[in-house]
Write a protein that holds these residues in place. Structure first.
Motif, PDB file in Angstrom:
ATOM      1  N   GLY A 232       0.791  -1.230   0.000  1.00  0.00           N
ATOM      2  CA  GLY A 232       0.000   0.000   0.000  1.00  0.00           C
ATOM      3  C   GLY A 232       0.817   1.271   0.000  1.00  0.00           C
ATOM      4  O   GLY A 232       0.371   2.299   0.514  1.00  0.00           O
ATOM      5  N   LEU A 233       2.009   1.231  -0.579  1.00  0.00           N
ATOM      6  CA  LEU A 233       2.859   2.426  -0.608  1.00  0.00           C
ATOM      7  C   LEU A 233       2.410   3.373  -1.717  1.00  0.00           C
ATOM      8  O   LEU A 233       2.054   2.936  -2.818  1.00  0.00           O
ATOM      9  N   SER A 234       2.427   4.649  -1.439  1.00  0.00           N
ATOM     10  CA  SER A 234       2.108   5.650  -2.457  1.00  0.00           C
ATOM     11  C   SER A 234       3.338   5.945  -3.302  1.00  0.00           C
ATOM     12  O   SER A 234       4.469   5.618  -2.917  1.00  0.00           O
ATOM     13  N   SER A 235       3.127   6.584  -4.430  1.00  0.00           N
ATOM     14  CA  SER A 235       4.248   6.953  -5.307  1.00  0.00           C
ATOM     15  C   SER A 235       5.219   7.867  -4.578  1.00  0.00           C
ATOM     16  O   SER A 235       6.437   7.742  -4.716  1.00  0.00           O
ATOM     17  N   SER A 236       4.675   8.778  -3.777  1.00  0.00           N
ATOM     18  CA  SER A 236       5.522   9.708  -3.033  1.00  0.00           C
ATOM     19  C   SER A 236       6.407   8.979  -2.023  1.00  0.00           C
ATOM     20  O   SER A 236       7.597   9.272  -1.902  1.00  0.00           O
ATOM     21  N   SER A 237       5.832   8.006  -1.315  1.00  0.00           N
ATOM     22  CA  SER A 237       6.607   7.247  -0.322  1.00  0.00           C
ATOM     23  C   SER A 237       7.705   6.424  -0.981  1.00  0.00           C
ATOM     24  O   SER A 237       8.825   6.339  -0.473  1.00  0.00           O
ATOM     25  N   ILE A 238       7.388   5.828  -2.125  1.00  0.00           N
ATOM     26  CA  ILE A 238       8.375   5.008  -2.832  1.00  0.00           C
ATOM     27  C   ILE A 238       9.534   5.868  -3.326  1.00  0.00           C
ATOM     28  O   ILE A 238      10.699   5.487  -3.208  1.00  0.00           O
ATOM     29  N   SER A 239       9.214   7.033  -3.878  1.00  0.00           N
ATOM     30  CA  SER A 239      10.260   7.890  -4.446  1.00  0.00           C
ATOM     31  C   SER A 239      11.243   8.377  -3.386  1.00  0.00           C
ATOM     32  O   SER A 239      12.390   8.664  -3.686  1.00  0.00           O
ATOM     33  N   ALA A 243      18.697   4.409  -0.264  1.00  0.00           N
ATOM     34  CA  ALA A 243      19.400   3.119  -0.234  1.00  0.00           C
ATOM     35  C   ALA A 243      19.734   2.716   1.196  1.00  0.00           C
ATOM     36  O   ALA A 243      19.734   1.528   1.536  1.00  0.00           O
ATOM     37  N   THR A 244      19.970   3.706   2.065  1.00  0.00           N
ATOM     38  CA  THR A 244      20.313   3.410   3.461  1.00  0.00           C
ATOM     39  C   THR A 244      19.099   3.010   4.288  1.00  0.00           C
ATOM     40  O   THR A 244      19.246   2.565   5.430  1.00  0.00           O
ATOM     41  N   ASP A 245      17.889   3.170   3.746  1.00  0.00           N
ATOM     42  CA  ASP A 245      16.672   2.786   4.473  1.00  0.00           C
ATOM     43  C   ASP A 245      16.406   1.286   4.412  1.00  0.00           C
ATOM     44  O   ASP A 245      15.520   0.788   5.109  1.00  0.00           O
ATOM     45  N   ILE A 246      17.149   0.575   3.569  1.00  0.00           N
ATOM     46  CA  ILE A 246      16.921  -0.864   3.390  1.00  0.00           C
ATOM     47  C   ILE A 246      17.908  -1.662   4.242  1.00  0.00           C
ATOM     48  O   ILE A 246      19.114  -1.424   4.188  1.00  0.00           O
ATOM     49  N   ASN A 247      17.369  -2.580   5.025  1.00  0.00           N
ATOM     50  CA  ASN A 247      18.188  -3.519   5.803  1.00  0.00           C
ATOM     51  C   ASN A 247      18.046  -4.886   5.140  1.00  0.00           C
ATOM     52  O   ASN A 247      17.032  -5.579   5.316  1.00  0.00           O
ATOM     53  N   LEU A 248      19.044  -5.264   4.341  1.00  0.00           N
ATOM     54  CA  LEU A 248      18.954  -6.492   3.562  1.00  0.00           C
ATOM     55  C   LEU A 248      18.973  -7.736   4.444  1.00  0.00           C
ATOM     56  O   LEU A 248      18.335  -8.748   4.119  1.00  0.00           O
ATOM     57  N   GLU A 249      19.702  -7.684   5.549  1.00  0.00           N
ATOM     58  CA  GLU A 249      19.768  -8.851   6.428  1.00  0.00           C
ATOM     59  C   GLU A 249      18.419  -9.147   7.061  1.00  0.00           C
ATOM     60  O   GLU A 249      18.008 -10.309   7.157  1.00  0.00           O
ATOM     61  N   ARG A 250      17.724  -8.113   7.464  1.00  0.00           N
ATOM     62  CA  ARG A 250      16.417  -8.297   8.102  1.00  0.00           C
ATOM     63  C   ARG A 250      15.260  -8.210   7.108  1.00  0.00           C
ATOM     64  O   ARG A 250      14.103  -8.385   7.473  1.00  0.00           O
ATOM     65  N   LYS A 251      15.576  -7.895   5.842  1.00  0.00           N
ATOM     66  CA  LYS A 251      14.564  -7.793   4.781  1.00  0.00           C
ATOM     67  C   LYS A 251      13.513  -6.740   5.108  1.00  0.00           C
ATOM     68  O   LYS A 251      12.301  -6.984   5.037  1.00  0.00           O
ATOM     69  N   ILE A 252      13.978  -5.554   5.483  1.00  0.00           N
ATOM     70  CA  ILE A 252      13.089  -4.481   5.925  1.00  0.00           C
ATOM     71  C   ILE A 252      13.434  -3.178   5.206  1.00  0.00           C
ATOM     72  O   ILE A 252      14.596  -2.896   4.950  1.00  0.00           O
ATOM     73  N   ILE A 253      12.378  -2.411   4.878  1.00  0.00           N
ATOM     74  CA  ILE A 253      12.547  -1.031   4.412  1.00  0.00           C
ATOM     75  C   ILE A 253      11.939  -0.127   5.474  1.00  0.00           C
ATOM     76  O   ILE A 253      10.767  -0.283   5.828  1.00  0.00           O
ATOM     77  N   TYR A 254      12.738   0.812   5.984  1.00  0.00           N
ATOM     78  CA  TYR A 254      12.261   1.715   7.031  1.00  0.00           C
ATOM     79  C   TYR A 254      11.715   3.004   6.423  1.00  0.00           C
ATOM     80  O   TYR A 254      12.191   3.489   5.405  1.00  0.00           O
ATOM     81  N   PHE A 255      10.688   3.548   7.087  1.00  0.00           N
ATOM     82  CA  PHE A 255      10.067   4.808   6.675  1.00  0.00           C
ATOM     83  C   PHE A 255       9.928   5.717   7.887  1.00  0.00           C
ATOM     84  O   PHE A 255       9.847   5.243   9.017  1.00  0.00           O
ATOM     85  N   GLN A 256       9.862   7.006   7.634  1.00  0.00           N
ATOM     86  CA  GLN A 256       9.717   7.966   8.722  1.00  0.00           C
ATOM     87  C   GLN A 256       8.276   8.127   9.163  1.00  0.00           C
ATOM     88  O   GLN A 256       7.992   8.356  10.335  1.00  0.00           O
ATOM     89  N   GLU A 257       7.329   8.016   8.228  1.00  0.00           N
ATOM     90  CA  GLU A 257       5.944   8.363   8.532  1.00  0.00           C
ATOM     91  C   GLU A 257       5.013   7.159   8.595  1.00  0.00           C
ATOM     92  O   GLU A 257       3.796   7.325   8.678  1.00  0.00           O
ATOM     93  N   ARG A 258       5.545   5.959   8.564  1.00  0.00           N
ATOM     94  CA  ARG A 258       4.699   4.770   8.648  1.00  0.00           C
ATOM     95  C   ARG A 258       5.534   3.592   9.130  1.00  0.00           C
ATOM     96  O   ARG A 258       6.776   3.643   9.123  1.00  0.00           O
ATOM     97  N   PRO A 259       4.899   2.502   9.570  1.00  0.00           N
ATOM     98  CA  PRO A 259       5.656   1.327  10.010  1.00  0.00           C
ATOM     99  C   PRO A 259       6.512   0.763   8.875  1.00  0.00           C
ATOM    100  O   PRO A 259       6.235   1.008   7.690  1.00  0.00           O
ATOM    101  N   PRO A 260       7.557   0.007   9.209  1.00  0.00           N
ATOM    102  CA  PRO A 260       8.440  -0.531   8.163  1.00  0.00           C
ATOM    103  C   PRO A 260       7.747  -1.566   7.285  1.00  0.00           C
ATOM    104  O   PRO A 260       6.716  -2.137   7.656  1.00  0.00           O
TER     105      PRO A 260
END
Length: 381
Positions: A232-239, A243-260
């Motif tokens: 359910g990510l918006s175009s704005s959130s995706i853009s 690259a530093t928001d992605i944790n490949l070991e834990r398979k997570i993308i972090y965001f400031q305004e919503r849960p990962p």
């Protein structure tokens, strides 16, 4: 050496507090640091060097809201005196509210972009009154018929949003004794039928199969489509993903305004395949954002791609817009697990979540189901 040891200990203490209180380094903000400096005694000496270091490393941007605030004030500047004072009061009230929210670490503090959007609406009304209602020289001389005539120039959905904003503005004006009456009715907001329907089950299956069959051939398009449909990510959130928001070991993308966002195995493949192609783009080593354009005009600019870029890529693969896929995601989640999950798991507000189902109905259904299970266990025993 004594100075280094003295400041080094305080810096270590600040970073330890950040580790406990913040989810990731990108959550460090100027307001959070100011609160920390107030809590730590004798922190005046370390403040300049620590701020400069964080800015240099890319973890902090000083005065990032200043440009937005300047643009808001520029909108107010040319307005005539009869209208200008109320807009200045509104801006000051909003800024004070935002300041309080930030001070108490509100989950969703008022955004300056929201204030700017409101101001655009108010300035648009003032200009319309000056052109079409020359007899209206101030807020106090405006009548209900004038405001309603302006609202009729807007589309149905936009009209309702603007009407609610104007109600807030006029209530503030009356409280500050700028006007003697509120020239607009404060009625309950109307509920409109959705203009964008979620995908049918057949259409969902088609999109899912397209993603699975194009993992290696079109990783960028598949990744963007997957983030819209499954998360359910918006175009704005995706853009804005860096690259530093992605944790490949834990398979997570972090965001400031919503849960990962937690990535599936297929999505990890897409990230990996896209990364292989991304390294071939010119000047990629100076790019901080995950999704970047290879267009020659964007090669030497470190800025997020626009929403049109993402919408075009998603529609090329799936045939649907990111908004349609996002609505499908939320509608499916709400129908199976209730809209409360949209608030806790996807970061939607209660107002947004209520568009996909009534929270009270799901709570009642859950209570009934619990009682049925208790009765069933009692009868079995």
């Amino acid at each position: 050496m004594d100075t280094i040891r003295k400041h080094g200990g305080k810096a270590l203490k600040i970073f330890q507090m950040a580790e406990k209180e913040l989810l990731r380094p990108s959550d460090i903000s100027e307001n959070w640091l100011n609160n920390i400096f107030e809590r730590i005694s004798n922190s005046k000496g370390i403040k300049p060097s620590l701020l400069n270091n964080l800015v240099k490393e890319g973890f902090l941007t000083i005065g990032e809201d200043q440009s937005v605030l300047i643009s808001i004030k520029k909108q107010i500047e040319p307005i005539e005196k009869g209208f200008k004072r109320l807009l200045e009061i509104y801006l000051n009230e909003r800024m004070e509210l935002r300041k309080r929210q930030l001070k108490f670490d509100a989950r969703n503090p008022l955004s300056l972009s929201t204030v700017r959007s409101d101001m655009v609406t108010f300035v648009r009304l003032v200009r319309w009154l000056q052109i079409n209602k020359s007899h209206v020289s101030s807020w106090d001389t405006g009548q209900q018929e004038d405001i309603h005539e302006f609202l009729l120039t807007l589309t149905l959905k936009h009209r309702e949003i603007v009407r609610k904003d104007l109600v807030v503005l006029f209530k503030l004006a009356k409280r500050k004794r700028i006007i003697t009456h509120i020239p607009i009715l404060d009625v309950k907001s109307r509920e409109f039928p959705p203009t964008i329907e979620p995908l049918t089950f057949v259409e969902q299956v088609k999109v899912v199969n397209l993603i699975k069959s194009s993992l290696y051939e079109r990783p960028l398009e598949c990744l963007l489509t997957s983030l819209c449909l499954y998360h359910g990510l918006s175009s704005s959130s995706i853009s804005k993903i860096k690259a530093t928001d992605i944790n490949l070991e834990r398979k997570i993308i972090y965001f400031q305004e919503r849960p990962p966002v937690y990535l599936s195995e297929d999505e990890m493949i897409l990230v990996s395949e896209y990364a292989k192609r991304r390294v071939n783009i010119r000047n990629v080593e100076n790019k901080t954002y995950l999704i970047i354009s290879c267009h020659s005009a964007e090669v030497y600019k470190d800025q997020p791609v626009n929403n049109h870029f993402i919408a075009r890529k998603v529609k090329e693969l799936s045939g649907f817009t990111p908004k349609s896929l996002r609505i499908t995601c939320f509608n499916t989640i709400a129908s199976h697990f209730g809209p409360q999950l949209l608030v806790e798991g996807f970061g939607l507000s209660l107002t947004q979540a209520s568009r996909y189902g009534k929270l009270e109905d799901y709570l009642i259904e859950a209570q009934i189901q619990t009682q049925r299970e208790n009765i069933s266990r009692y009868s079995d025993n």
